[in-house]
Design an enzyme around this catalytic site. Structure first.
Site, PDB file in Angstrom:
ATOM      1  N   PRO A  26       0.840  -1.205   0.000  1.00  0.00           N
ATOM      2  CA  PRO A  26       0.000   0.000   0.000  1.00  0.00           C
ATOM      3  C   PRO A  26       0.874   1.254   0.000  1.00  0.00           C
ATOM      4  CG  PRO A  26       0.044  -1.026   2.177  1.00  0.00           C
ATOM      5  CD  PRO A  26       0.755  -1.960   1.256  1.00  0.00           C
ATOM      6  N   THR A  28       0.497   5.555  -0.214  1.00  0.00           N
ATOM      7  CA  THR A  28      -0.176   6.839  -0.315  1.00  0.00           C
ATOM      8  C   THR A  28       0.409   7.622  -1.481  1.00  0.00           C
ATOM      9  OG1 THR A  28      -0.632   6.908   2.032  1.00  0.00           O
ATOM     10  CG2 THR A  28      -0.415   9.032   0.929  1.00  0.00           C
ATOM     11  N   GLN A 103      -6.522  -0.666   1.952  1.00  0.00           N
ATOM     12  CA  GLN A 103      -5.996  -0.499   3.304  1.00  0.00           C
ATOM     13  C   GLN A 103      -6.832   0.517   4.084  1.00  0.00           C
ATOM     14  OE1 GLN A 103      -2.189   1.439   4.144  1.00  0.00           O
ATOM     15  NE2 GLN A 103      -1.547  -0.388   5.272  1.00  0.00           N
ATOM     16  N   HIS A 178      -4.884  -1.215   8.742  1.00  0.00           N
ATOM     17  CA  HIS A 178      -3.567  -0.568   8.891  1.00  0.00           C
ATOM     18  C   HIS A 178      -3.251  -0.436  10.384  1.00  0.00           C
ATOM     19  CE1 HIS A 178      -0.040   1.520   8.093  1.00  0.00           C
ATOM     20  NE2 HIS A 178      -0.457   2.514   7.347  1.00  0.00           N
ATOM     21  N   TYR A 183       0.684   4.577  13.206  1.00  0.00           N
ATOM     22  CA  TYR A 183      -0.657   5.168  13.165  1.00  0.00           C
ATOM     23  C   TYR A 183      -1.506   4.656  14.334  1.00  0.00           C
ATOM     24  CZ  TYR A 183       1.157   6.999   8.888  1.00  0.00           C
ATOM     25  OH  TYR A 183       1.955   7.673   7.990  1.00  0.00           O
ATOM     26  N   ARG A 230      -1.688  -5.368   8.877  1.00  0.00           N
ATOM     27  CA  ARG A 230      -0.267  -5.047   8.716  1.00  0.00           C
ATOM     28  C   ARG A 230       0.378  -4.652  10.037  1.00  0.00           C
ATOM     29  NH1 ARG A 230       2.841  -1.006   4.388  1.00  0.00           N
ATOM     30  NH2 ARG A 230       4.419  -2.598   4.099  1.00  0.00           N
ATOM     31  N   GLY A 302      12.293  -3.250   1.521  1.00  0.00           N
ATOM     32  CA  GLY A 302      13.655  -3.329   1.007  1.00  0.00           C
ATOM     33  C   GLY A 302      13.961  -4.566   0.180  1.00  0.00           C
ATOM     34  N   GLY A 323       7.111  -2.020  -2.539  1.00  0.00           N
ATOM     35  CA  GLY A 323       6.547  -0.680  -2.539  1.00  0.00           C
ATOM     36  C   GLY A 323       7.130   0.141  -3.676  1.00  0.00           C
TER      37      GLY A 323
HETATM   38  C1  LIG Z   1       5.186   6.899  -1.409  1.00  0.00           C
HETATM   39  C2  LIG Z   1       4.953   5.926  -0.303  1.00  0.00           C
HETATM   40  C3  LIG Z   1       3.714   5.862   0.328  1.00  0.00           C
HETATM   41  C4  LIG Z   1       3.457   4.915   1.322  1.00  0.00           C
HETATM   42  N1  LIG Z   1       2.214   4.825   1.873  1.00  0.00           N
HETATM   43  C5  LIG Z   1       1.901   3.799   2.695  1.00  0.00           C
HETATM   44  C6  LIG Z   1       0.557   3.565   3.093  1.00  0.00           C
HETATM   45  O1  LIG Z   1      -0.392   4.254   2.703  1.00  0.00           O
HETATM   46  N2  LIG Z   1       0.351   2.521   3.938  1.00  0.00           N
HETATM   47  C7  LIG Z   1       1.346   1.715   4.390  1.00  0.00           C
HETATM   48  O2  LIG Z   1       1.093   0.777   5.152  1.00  0.00           O
HETATM   49  N3  LIG Z   1       2.627   1.900   3.985  1.00  0.00           N
HETATM   50  C8  LIG Z   1       2.920   2.907   3.139  1.00  0.00           C
HETATM   51  N4  LIG Z   1       4.195   3.050   2.668  1.00  0.00           N
HETATM   52  C9  LIG Z   1       5.209   2.027   3.028  1.00  0.00           C
HETATM   53  C10 LIG Z   1       5.282   0.955   1.932  1.00  0.00           C
HETATM   54  O3  LIG Z   1       4.089   0.179   1.914  1.00  0.00           O
HETATM   55  C11 LIG Z   1       6.471   0.021   2.164  1.00  0.00           C
HETATM   56  O4  LIG Z   1       6.361  -0.532   3.446  1.00  0.00           O
HETATM   57  C12 LIG Z   1       7.809   0.718   2.051  1.00  0.00           C
HETATM   58  O5  LIG Z   1       7.878   1.496   0.857  1.00  0.00           O
HETATM   59  C13 LIG Z   1       8.973  -0.265   2.086  1.00  0.00           C
HETATM   60  O6  LIG Z   1       8.867  -1.170   0.984  1.00  0.00           O
HETATM   61  P1  LIG Z   1       9.834  -1.021  -0.314  1.00  0.00           P
HETATM   62  O7  LIG Z   1      11.255  -1.082   0.213  1.00  0.00           O
HETATM   63  O8  LIG Z   1       9.512  -2.172  -1.194  1.00  0.00           O
HETATM   64  O9  LIG Z   1       9.539   0.321  -0.925  1.00  0.00           O
HETATM   65  C14 LIG Z   1       4.482   4.022   1.715  1.00  0.00           C
HETATM   66  C15 LIG Z   1       5.739   4.099   1.091  1.00  0.00           C
HETATM   67  C16 LIG Z   1       5.973   5.020   0.092  1.00  0.00           C
HETATM   68  C17 LIG Z   1       7.314   5.042  -0.591  1.00  0.00           C
END
Ligand SMILES: Cc1cc2nc3c(=O)[nH]c(=O)nc-3n(C[C@H](O)[C@H](O)[C@H](O)COP(=O)(O)O)c2cc1C
Length: 372
Positions: A26, A28, A103, A178, A183, A230, A302, A323
């Site tokens: 997820p 934002t 979410q 969530h 949060y 989550r 990551g 993400g």
């Molecule tokens: C632009 C952006 C928005 C995000 N918004 C949310 C969100 O709405 N809900 C959530 O649980 N995590 C959110 N995250 C966290 C991501 O879901 C994820 O945990 C994080 O990017 C690490 O994963 P990655 O290394 O694959 O990017 C956000 C991350 C990014 C980069």
């Protein structure tokens, strides 16, 4: 013939057939730039449709009520207008043979009075996270929130339930609670953000209580096997969260108790930053919790193609959520399949309005292009 990658194996998500194990985390993106905070088929619908080859999309955090918001232009899931907007989105994803959860989000104290006609944000206790809130006028310092009354806690549980019912009406395949990333629900779990002395604080069981009330309420309006949630146990120094000696035992308790349910999945994050010098932090989340939880585990944070395949092969997770790689690679699954290098994402457009940095990342593989 080379062996099929673990990430590309199909998976039965408690009844929902996924063609692969690559989950879109997820994220934002702050593009619900209208007075109703309503998503549209033209923007969010296109964005998620472009990514419909994911085994599962978990759509961005969406506020469950007006009080739940903490960032500008995030979509909601509490009004009929918002439900109508989300219908356009789920329709497009399903037309492209995708699967999509939503979410459900309450930010708690990670908000600002500017969002609430001057009233204080709600939280378990009146403790300022000392962070920033992204308001319509830019970043502002967070404030000391109002400690929720028991009645406000009960209303919030009902808001989660209504939001879940709305998500079902909007055509989602399921919801993700969530309860992560600092949060509201996470604020209840940690003793550093929850100083309550009533039935919602003081002990591990009490601090976890609201989560189980939320699950039980949502179960009344949708099947349990479509509910995911989550957790980010070792979050420390980010989003106003601080761990202490009781933090990991609290998550151990929560995760063991989740075995009493028949959920869609448990979505866990590895630590977002280096916590190796914190004696009471867990540095290996998937490894710790795999033996404690009987259901499906999605692991995140990551990962890349190689480490994603490895974590599944080693048996520490069933699915991997990506993400940032999904922001700039709508055809992430096909790129893994065909070993096509990934495109870089531009952080400057993560949260900016409109199509730029949102709909204009190109697919570089064949099957994904057919989806567009
Ligand atoms: C632009 C952006 C928005 C995000 N918004 C949310 C969100 O709405 N809900 C959530 O649980 N995590 C959110 N995250 C966290 C991501 O879901 C994820 O945990 C994080 O990017 C690490 O994963 P990655 O290394 O694959 O990017 C956000 C991350 C990014 C980069």
């Amino acid at each position: 013939m080379s062996k099929k990658q673990a990430l590309l194996e199909p998976y039965n998500l408690n009844g929902l057939e996924l063609p692969n194990r690559v989950v879109m985390a997820p994220m934002t993106r702050s593009r619900a730039t209208n007075s109703e905070n309503k998503p549209t088929g033209e923007l969010q619908g296109e964005y998620y449709k472009q990514r419909a080859s994911a085994g599962l999309i978990i759509a961005e955090g969406s506020q469950i009520s007006k009080r739940a918001v903490g960032y500008v232009n995030t979509p909601g899931i509490y009004s009929q207008e918002q439900v109508e907007g989300w219908k356009e989105v789920t329709h497009k994803v399903h037309e492209a043979n995708g699967r999509i959860f939503l979410q459900l989000w309450h930010v708690g104290r990670m908000s600002h009075p500017d969002f609430h006609n001057g009233e204080l944000p709600l939280a378990p206790s009146a403790l300022n996270p000392n962070d920033k809130s992204f308001t319509p006028e830019g970043f502002k310092d967070t404030v000391t929130p109002k400690a929720m009354t028991i009645e406000e806690i009960k209303e919030t549980v009902q808001d989660f339930k209504n939001a879940a019912r709305n998500a079902m009406e909007a055509g989602f395949d399921g919801v993700e609670i969530h309860s992560s990333n600092g949060y509201l629900l996470h604020q209840f779990f940690n003793a550093t953000s929850n100083h309550r002395t009533d039935e919602y604080g003081g002990s591990i069981e009490n601090r976890a209580k609201i989560l189980f009330e939320v699950i039980d309420a949502i179960k009344e309006v949708m099947p349990e096997n479509k509910i995911g949630l989550r957790l980010n146990p070792s979050l420390n120094g980010i989003f106003g969260m601080t761990m202490d000696e009781e933090t990991i035992p609290t998550f151990d308790y929560i995760i063991k108790k989740l075995n009493d349910y028949d959920l869609a999945y448990l979505h866990l994050s590895e630590p977002f930053n280096d916590v190796s010098d914190i004696p009471y932090a867990e540095t290996e989340i998937a490894k710790r919790y795999r033996p404690m939880y009987n259901g499906t585990i999605i692991i995140n944070a990551g990962f890349d193609q190689e480490s994603g395949n490895r974590v599944i092969e080693e048996g520490n997770a069933d699915l991997v959520a990506f993400g940032k790689p999904f922001i700039s690679n709508p055809d992430l699954v096909e790129r893994f399949e065909q070993n096509v290098p990934l495109s870089e994402y531009n952080q400057d457009t993560f949260y900016t309005p409109g199509k730029e940095g949102y709909l204009d990342y190109e697919a570089k593989t064949e099957r994904a292009e057919a989806l567009q």
